[in-house]
Design a protein around this motif. Structure first.
Motif: not given
Lengths: 113, 113
Positions: B40-43
């Motif tokens: 849910g926060l990506g990279l």
């Protein structure tokens, strides 16, 4: 700091339909916009990219469009197939000479047959 | 054909330990990067380096440091591991991020207990 917003977070389509993922970026100096596909348990892989002097780029079933004025870019996948199911990340270059990439939070695409 | 190698695929460490994550690339790339990936926060960019002994902070450098003594090796150091540093850590390298994108390593899944 600079950021990239990506929508939607999840996308479900039927096989053969089209899928569109949209991103906006904040750094007006960004000049490079790649898209990565990450299959479950694997590393992200570059699938297509576009530079700021180009408005659209196509590679078989995938295409990317860029609106630099609006700071928007989008990924279009046509004739989706089950193997297109993955997490897709957009990114934008930041920093001096585009030294690094900042990523969106990702879109989980599910293609059902 | 593996070009970016991360030394460990899975790692379990105790709170307070000093942790070293190693990344080696064999493509003679100037630029190397460390990201952490959370659902849910990506990279999110931790640190990057555009030359030997050079480093730049990314978006979330707190609690981390890096070392780049040789062009091919970029190490991420958790000075005193904490449970909120439990994550997937991805290393990447690039010739020029704004032209060719990244090549990612396969990732290190770090669990801090």
């Amino acid at each position: 700091g600079e950021n990239v917003e990506q929508h939607p977070s999840t996308l479900s389509v039927q096989e053969g339909d089209s899928a569109v993922i949209k991103c906006t970026y904040s750094d007006s100096a960004s000049n490079y916009f790649p898209w990565y596909k990450q299959e479950l348990g694997k590393r992200p892989q570059l699938i297509i990219d576009i530079r700021s002097n180009v408005g659209e780029k196509k590679d078989q079933r995938i295409a990317v469009t860029l609106n630099k004025t609006a700071k928007h870019f989008s990924l279009h996948i046509t004739e989706t197939q089950p193997e297109d199911s993955a997490v897709y990340f957009c990114a934008a270059s930041i920093g001096q000479a585009g030294t690094a990439l900042i990523f969106g939070k990702g879109t989980t695409l599910s293609v059902s047959s | 054909d593996v070009k970016v190698t991360q030394s460990s695929r899975y790692l379990v460490k105790r709170t307070g330990e000093k942790v070293f994550l190693e990344c080696v690339q064999d493509m003679d790339h100037e630029n190397m990067f460390w990201y952490r990936q959370d659902p849910g926060l990506g990279l999110r960019l931790i640190y990057f380096s555009y030359d030997v002994k050079m480093k730049e902070k990314g978006d979330i450098p707190e609690g981390y440091s890096v070392s780049r003594e040789k062009k091919e090796r970029f190490s991420l150091i958790l000075e005193s591991a904490s449970t909120n540093q439990t994550s997937m850590y991805l290393c990447a390298s690039s010739l020029r991020p704004d032209n060719y994108g990244y090549t990612f390593g396969s990732g290190t899944r770090l669990t801090v207990v």
